[in-house]
Design a protein around this motif. Structure first.
Motif, PDB file in Angstrom:
ATOM      1  N   LEU A  51      11.539 -46.218 -41.568  1.00 30.19           N
ATOM      2  CA  LEU A  51      12.161 -47.071 -42.265  1.00 30.19           C
ATOM      3  C   LEU A  51      13.663 -47.171 -41.579  1.00 30.19           C
ATOM      4  O   LEU A  51      14.170 -47.974 -41.051  1.00 30.19           O
ATOM      5  CB  LEU A  51      12.540 -47.097 -43.800  1.00 30.19           C
ATOM      6  N   ARG A  53      14.658 -45.409 -38.986  1.00 34.56           N
ATOM      7  CA  ARG A  53      14.627 -45.594 -37.475  1.00 34.56           C
ATOM      8  C   ARG A  53      14.613 -47.182 -37.143  1.00 34.56           C
ATOM      9  O   ARG A  53      15.218 -47.610 -36.150  1.00 34.56           O
ATOM     10  CB  ARG A  53      13.712 -44.725 -36.724  1.00 34.56           C
ATOM     11  N   SER A  54      13.607 -47.831 -37.736  1.00 38.28           N
ATOM     12  CA  SER A  54      13.395 -49.176 -37.288  1.00 38.28           C
ATOM     13  C   SER A  54      14.373 -50.119 -37.799  1.00 38.28           C
ATOM     14  O   SER A  54      14.449 -51.121 -37.302  1.00 38.28           O
ATOM     15  CB  SER A  54      11.923 -49.711 -37.837  1.00 38.28           C
ATOM     16  N   ALA A  55      15.360 -49.538 -38.645  1.00 41.48           N
ATOM     17  CA  ALA A  55      16.714 -50.355 -39.155  1.00 41.48           C
ATOM     18  C   ALA A  55      17.783 -50.316 -38.104  1.00 41.48           C
ATOM     19  O   ALA A  55      18.485 -50.896 -37.914  1.00 41.48           O
ATOM     20  CB  ALA A  55      17.057 -49.923 -40.430  1.00 41.48           C
ATOM     21  N   HIS A  56      17.539 -49.433 -37.028  1.00 40.91           N
ATOM     22  CA  HIS A  56      18.523 -49.065 -36.220  1.00 40.91           C
ATOM     23  C   HIS A  56      18.334 -49.763 -34.892  1.00 40.91           C
ATOM     24  O   HIS A  56      17.039 -49.845 -34.380  1.00 40.91           O
ATOM     25  CB  HIS A  56      18.808 -47.383 -35.828  1.00 40.91           C
TER      26      HIS A  56
ATOM     27  N   PHE B  99       7.468 -50.500 -45.449  1.00 36.09           N
ATOM     28  CA  PHE B  99       8.726 -50.052 -45.216  1.00 36.09           C
ATOM     29  C   PHE B  99       9.034 -50.157 -43.754  1.00 36.09           C
ATOM     30  O   PHE B  99      10.244 -50.459 -43.494  1.00 36.09           O
ATOM     31  CB  PHE B  99       8.950 -48.263 -45.687  1.00 36.09           C
ATOM     32  N   ILE B 100       8.170 -50.021 -42.977  1.00 35.87           N
ATOM     33  CA  ILE B 100       8.689 -50.468 -41.372  1.00 35.87           C
ATOM     34  C   ILE B 100       9.187 -51.782 -41.392  1.00 35.87           C
ATOM     35  O   ILE B 100      10.069 -52.206 -40.789  1.00 35.87           O
ATOM     36  CB  ILE B 100       7.303 -50.106 -40.206  1.00 35.87           C
ATOM     37  N   GLY B 103      12.384 -52.412 -42.672  1.00 37.30           N
ATOM     38  CA  GLY B 103      13.545 -51.854 -41.788  1.00 37.30           C
ATOM     39  C   GLY B 103      13.691 -52.853 -40.622  1.00 37.30           C
ATOM     40  O   GLY B 103      14.962 -52.844 -40.369  1.00 37.30           O
ATOM     41  N   ILE B 106      15.794 -55.244 -42.126  1.00 36.74           N
ATOM     42  CA  ILE B 106      17.436 -54.873 -41.996  1.00 36.74           C
ATOM     43  C   ILE B 106      17.978 -54.864 -40.685  1.00 36.74           C
ATOM     44  O   ILE B 106      19.143 -55.405 -40.895  1.00 36.74           O
ATOM     45  CB  ILE B 106      17.394 -53.178 -42.626  1.00 36.74           C
ATOM     46  N   SER B 107      17.159 -54.333 -39.916  1.00 32.97           N
ATOM     47  CA  SER B 107      17.662 -54.368 -38.361  1.00 32.97           C
ATOM     48  C   SER B 107      18.050 -56.080 -38.006  1.00 32.97           C
ATOM     49  O   SER B 107      19.196 -56.071 -37.495  1.00 32.97           O
ATOM     50  CB  SER B 107      16.758 -53.976 -37.482  1.00 32.97           C
ATOM     51  N   ARG B 110      21.455 -56.984 -39.889  1.00 32.89           N
ATOM     52  CA  ARG B 110      22.599 -56.430 -39.207  1.00 32.89           C
ATOM     53  C   ARG B 110      22.957 -57.247 -38.176  1.00 32.89           C
ATOM     54  O   ARG B 110      24.071 -57.032 -37.674  1.00 32.89           O
ATOM     55  CB  ARG B 110      22.275 -54.979 -38.935  1.00 32.89           C
TER      56      ARG B 110
END
Lengths: 248, 110
Positions: A51, A53-56, B99-100, B103, B106-107, B110
């Motif tokens: 989670l 890592r994929s948000a970065h 969750f991936i 994520g 979220i990315s 941002r």
């Protein structure tokens, strides 16, 4: 197998609670369900890692021009490229490869100990348990070196605040990438390393009992099998950590 | 100790050569897959990220299958036991996908 403990309790009928519906003894079954719950714990760690890592942001430039930055997630093979005694030599993932090899080999020696236990061969169980313990200690030593190297850092470092350079890693700063990168490294490999450590302790206990003839007097070597399940699980988790933390 | 060894009559069976050979073969397969993973890591360029990830995940699942099936002996257990271990894994797969996906959202925000 004549030497393993029976799945049906003697003198009790199947309708009297005397049978194990899953064909395995109580202890083995409980080990399986403990490992299932442990798999959930490790999955929670690895999924959280996925989670975050994929948000970065992802590094998009050429791999050869890769530089450490807090702005994107680092490419793992550019972080883990050091090998003991070869200072300054870039050998990406070679050391992790050696660690993987050690753990797979110790898994084989463990399963050979289980096989010897089925045959009531105490000398062979002792031999293979010793090799397994040795493999576990070798893996832990490798991990200790890797942590040390990760914490102390390599040349280059990274500017944290304007005009300062930071080397290595702690839970707040690290030279490799975003703070979360080091945090996940410490938590995931640390939690796995702790499992390896408890595995080595359990293996030693089994070895000690074997030498003392406890299982010969008990009439079966099922404890070797149960602790063997735990040890293989530790190897199994490493396979996933290796893929998701070091390769991907 | 000498006392117990005198009174206990332990029937030590000879090594099961076929079974031991099979275990070493499993170890060899695991090592070969790991070596293949390394070859993929250094030959397939990083531009093909999705391809790399899927190859790694497939190889990991194959390795996990061999460890759980052969080393942990699950393949030879009763069917009920096999399923009661494997079915709960559905939750992990579901959680991973969810969750991936989260994520990536979220990315994007941002």
């Amino acid at each position: 197998m004549a030497s393993t403990s029976v799945a049906t309790a003697p003198g009790r009928s199947a309708w009297d609670g005397g049978a194990s519906p899953m064909g395995a003894s109580y202890g083995k079954l409980m080990m399986w369900f403990f490992l299932l719950s442990d798999a959930f714990t490790f999955s929670a760690l690895l999924i959280t890692y996925g989670l975050v890592r994929s948000a970065h942001p992802v590094y998009t430039g050429a791999v050869s021009a890769f530089k450490f930055s807090a702005g994107y997630w680092p490419i793992p093979e550019r972080v883990f490229e050091a090998v003991p005694f070869l200072h300054g030599v870039e050998a990406p993932l070679v050391f992790v490869g050696i660690m993987t090899f050690i753990l797979i080999m110790s898994s084989v020696t463990m399963v050979l100990a289980v096989e010897a236990g089925h045959r009531m061969d105490r000398v062979a169980v002792e031999k293979w348990m010793l090799w397994t313990i040795l493999g576990g200690i070798a893996f832990l030593s490798c991990q200790a070196w890797e942590w040390l190297h990760f914490i102390h850092g390599s040349e280059g470092g990274k500017a944290v605040v304007e005009g300062t350079t930071f080397f290595g890693a702690n839970l707040v700063h690290n030279q490799y990438g975003p703070p979360d990168f080091a945090a996940f490294f410490f938590f995931i490999t640390g939690f796995h390393g702790f499992h390896v450590f408890s595995g080595v302790c359990l293996n030693f206990l089994i070895y000690y009992n074997t030498v003392m003839g406890v299982y010969d007097r008990r009439g079966h070597y099922e404890m070797v099998e149960k602790v063997g399940l735990y040890w293989h699980f530790v190897d199994l988790v490493w396979v996933f950590v290796f893929t998701f933390f070091y390769l991907v | 100790m000498a006392h117990t060894e005198e009174t206990l009559h332990i029937n030590v069976l000879p090594p099961d050569r076929a079974k031991i050979k099979k275990l070493w073969m499993t170890a060899l397969i695991l090592l070969v897959i790991t070596i293949l993973e390394f070859i993929v890591a250094f030959t397939v360029p990083h531009e093909y990220k999705d391809l790399r990830v899927w190859i790694f995940i497939t190889m990991t699942i194959v390795k996990a299958g061999y460890i759980v099936g052969e080393f942990m002996h699950l393949r030879y257990e009763v069917k009920v036991l096999i399923w009661s271990i494997l079915i709960p894994m559905i939750f992990i797969v579901w959680m991973l996908v969810a969750f991936i996906y989260e994520g990536m959202a979220i990315s994007a925000v941002r």
